[in-house]
Design an enzyme around this catalytic site. Structure first.
Site, mmCIF file in Angstrom:
data_model
loop_
_atom_site.group_PDB
_atom_site.id
_atom_site.type_symbol
_atom_site.label_atom_id
_atom_site.label_comp_id
_atom_site.label_asym_id
_atom_site.label_seq_id
_atom_site.Cartn_x
_atom_site.Cartn_y
_atom_site.Cartn_z
ATOM 1 N N SER A 27 2.247 -5.820 -6.829
ATOM 2 C CA SER A 27 1.731 -6.318 -5.542
ATOM 3 C C SER A 27 2.101 -7.780 -5.332
ATOM 4 C CB SER A 27 0.202 -6.208 -5.516
ATOM 5 O OG SER A 27 -0.186 -4.868 -5.485
ATOM 6 N N ARG A 31 4.751 -9.879 -2.558
ATOM 7 C CA ARG A 31 4.296 -10.991 -1.713
ATOM 8 C C ARG A 31 5.097 -12.261 -1.997
ATOM 9 N NH1 ARG A 31 0.529 -7.146 -2.220
ATOM 10 N NH2 ARG A 31 -1.236 -7.029 -0.785
ATOM 11 N N GLY A 101 5.440 1.573 -0.545
ATOM 12 C CA GLY A 101 4.494 1.485 0.570
ATOM 13 C C GLY A 101 4.113 0.048 0.876
ATOM 14 N N ARG A 129 3.979 9.184 4.227
ATOM 15 C CA ARG A 129 2.755 8.369 4.099
ATOM 16 C C ARG A 129 2.336 7.782 5.452
ATOM 17 N NH1 ARG A 129 3.090 4.741 -1.124
ATOM 18 N NH2 ARG A 129 0.881 4.543 -0.631
ATOM 19 N N GLN A 176 -2.962 -3.428 1.919
ATOM 20 C CA GLN A 176 -1.669 -3.424 2.615
ATOM 21 C C GLN A 176 -1.875 -3.674 4.105
ATOM 22 O OE1 GLN A 176 0.128 0.314 1.518
ATOM 23 N NE2 GLN A 176 0.688 -0.416 -0.517
ATOM 24 N N ASP A 324 -5.449 2.261 -7.953
ATOM 25 C CA ASP A 324 -4.163 2.694 -8.517
ATOM 26 C C ASP A 324 -4.292 3.204 -9.955
ATOM 27 O OD1 ASP A 324 -2.878 2.049 -6.188
ATOM 28 O OD2 ASP A 324 -2.176 0.091 -6.881
ATOM 29 N N ARG A 398 2.909 6.923 -11.316
ATOM 30 C CA ARG A 398 1.637 6.853 -12.059
ATOM 31 C C ARG A 398 1.199 8.229 -12.587
ATOM 32 N NH1 ARG A 398 1.040 1.560 -11.349
ATOM 33 N NH2 ARG A 398 1.153 0.695 -9.237
HETATM 34 C C1 S3P Z 1 -1.412 -2.525 -2.576
HETATM 35 C C2 S3P Z 1 -2.558 -2.024 -2.041
HETATM 36 C C3 S3P Z 1 -3.076 -0.678 -2.354
HETATM 37 C C4 S3P Z 1 -2.443 -0.123 -3.609
HETATM 38 C C5 S3P Z 1 -0.953 -0.300 -3.621
HETATM 39 C C6 S3P Z 1 -0.605 -1.771 -3.555
HETATM 40 C C7 S3P Z 1 -0.962 -3.878 -2.187
HETATM 41 O O1 S3P Z 1 -2.749 0.199 -1.291
HETATM 42 O O2 S3P Z 1 -2.758 1.249 -3.745
HETATM 43 O O3 S3P Z 1 -0.379 0.265 -4.787
HETATM 44 O O4 S3P Z 1 -0.057 -4.426 -2.842
HETATM 45 O O5 S3P Z 1 -1.508 -4.425 -1.221
HETATM 46 P P1 S3P Z 1 -3.693 0.356 0.000
HETATM 47 O O6 S3P Z 1 -3.620 -0.904 0.766
HETATM 48 O O7 S3P Z 1 -3.107 1.522 0.749
HETATM 49 O O8 S3P Z 1 -5.065 0.638 -0.527
#
Ligand code: S3P
Length: 445
Positions: A27, A31, A101, A129, A176, A324, A398
């Site tokens: 994550s 960023r 995602g 998704r 996200q 996660d 995972r």
């Molecule tokens: C993430 C937020 C989570 C997480 C994903 C990473 C992020 O998703 O499951 O692996 O980096 O902001 P969601 O925002 O859909 O909960």
């Protein structure tokens, strides 16, 4: 879905011992590239995760004119030559986020505020998704986005627009979505406020101030008043190790009798630390020694040793903080004493795969007693799994790693198909697992 990569994993023949080098946080790595690309000046980053997801984000910014210089062969250190908030170039090609995602959802907020057109695509899993959760909120701020089924799914076509600040009330607890709105807020006229139903990971809020852009809390709102530019930090950004990767070894170390694993220094941001609270409640033997922060992120050295685990009912507040980690935690629960109950986790159904369905099918095939519910599971633990089956990881990193851990406590080997996606988040998982004594290998093709 056939993405290939077959793992063969069997019962551990010895206690697991040694030290794991957990890779950088996925994550935070996403960023770091995004903010560095939008800043004025050069940002140096260390501890970057060179997984396929983060490399997709890097490539996308290169497609928009951002120069990235890798400082080592492993691609864990880099310099990003920022182009400034308004310096991205219109991409000639569609932007391919692969399986990521986080990349696609955060990027849609950035692209919504550009002065050009762009198209976002990904792999088969990403195209299934839900995207409306970001698209409909961005549209309220003035964005012009279209996609399959009125913007519900990729490909998304984004015609950059001037955006306006507003108060967004989120329906799902999603970092996200929150981060997408904050990044769009950098381009908006006026203040952006985001109201979350429950607190979620706050890496974006912690990192933006390093680039000179304040973000603050006002009651339940997260507030950003855009200052019109980001500045590359004077000091390098250091990314801590990813708790979402560490958890597989935490569970393996807890389950295999006599084991003792040092997971090294891992992120313990409270919004990512639910896995530890769940395992501790299950009576796992976890030793945590606090260390100085890595940048704005709290970290600790974590050691785990084998112990008898006990089933629990997961606290509602721990659900987003361990979202996660549930595939790995389900494995711990399947091999614990007593009942493990998880509710309120319907978000698991819209991850890289439907993680409730994938884990129920895989663990049940391996001999676990697991009941599927729309928003969670009920698992009655047992001492060993039967194994002796082939299961499908559905191209979900995972699920593949969780079932490789499950196999360490199975009477017969487990074959895991479609496991190649491990490379999205933990490229050397198998090598590190072998090094500490796990019984696991890639099937030769
Ligand atoms: C993430 C937020 C989570 C997480 C994903 C990473 C992020 O998703 O499951 O692996 O980096 O902001 P969601 O925002 O859909 O909960």
């Amino acid at each position: 879905m056939n993405i290939g990569g077959t793992l063969i994993a069997g019962a551990a023949t010895q206690p697991l011992r040694g030290e794991i080098t957990v890779p950088g946080d996925k994550s935070i790595s996403h960023r770091s590239i995004m903010l560095a690309a939008l800043a004025d000046g050069i940002t140096e980053i260390h501890g970057f995760l060179p997984g396929q997801d983060n490399l997709a984000t890097a490539r996308i910014f290169e497609c928009m004119g951002v120069a990235i210089q890798w400082l080592n062969a492993e691609k864990t250190s880099l310099q990003v030559h920022g182009v400034g908030l308004h310096g991205l170039q219109e991409p000639m090609m569609v932007l391919d986020a692969g399986n990521a995602g986080t990349c696609v959802r955060l990027l849609s907020g950035i692209l919504a505020g550009q002065s050009f057109h762009s198209v976002l695509v990904g792999d088969e899993s990403l195209h299934r998704r839900p995207m409306l959760r970001v698209v409909e909120l961005l549209r309220k701020a003035g964005a012009c986005i279209d996609g399959r089924e009125q913007g519900a799914y990729l490909p998304l076509a984004i015609r950059g627009q001037s955006l306006h600040g507003m108060t967004h009330v989120m329906r799902v607890a999603s970092a996200q979505v929150k981060s997408c709105l904050l990044l769009a807020g950098l381009y908006a006229k006026g203040e952006t406020r985001v109201r979350e139903p429950r607190p979620t990971r706050d890496h974006t809020e912690r990192m933006l101030p390093l680039f000179g852009q304040a973000v603050w809390k006002d009651g339940h709102d997260i507030v950003l008043q855009p200052i019109g530019s980001l500045q590359a930090p004077a000091l390098p950004i250091h990314i801590p190790a990813d708790p979402s990767s560490a958890v597989f070894f935490a569970v393996a170390g807890a389950l295999v009798d006599g084991s003792s694993l040092n997971l090294g220094t891992v992120g313990i941001n409270p919004r990512r630390d639910g896995w530890r609270r769940v395992l501790e409640a299950m009576q796992a033997n976890i030793e945590v020694s606090a260390c100085p922060n890595v940048g704005e992120e709290p970290v600790a050295e974590i050691k785990i040793s084998g112990s008898v685990l006990h089933g629990i009912t997961v606290a509602a507040t721990d659900v987003p903080d361990a979202i996660d980690e549930f595939p790995a935690l389900f494995v711990a629960a399947a091999l614990a004493e007593g009942d493990f109950v998880l509710v309120g986790a319907e978000e698991l159904r819209v991850k890289e795969s439907d993680r409730i369905a994938s884990m129920v099918a895989a663990l049940r095939a391996a001999g676990a007693d697991i009941e599927e519910h729309p928003d969670g599971v009920h698992i009655r633990g047992c001492a060993r799994l039967a194994g002796g089956v082939a299961i499908d990881a559905h191209g979900d990193h995972r699920i593949a790693m969780a079932m490789a851990v499950a196999a360490q406590c199975a009477d017969a080997p487990i074959t895991v198909y479609n496991a190649a996606a491990i490379a999205t988040s933990f490229p050397d998982f198998v090598a590190q697992a072998q090094a500490v004594g796990m019984n696991i290998k890639w099937q030769e093709t």
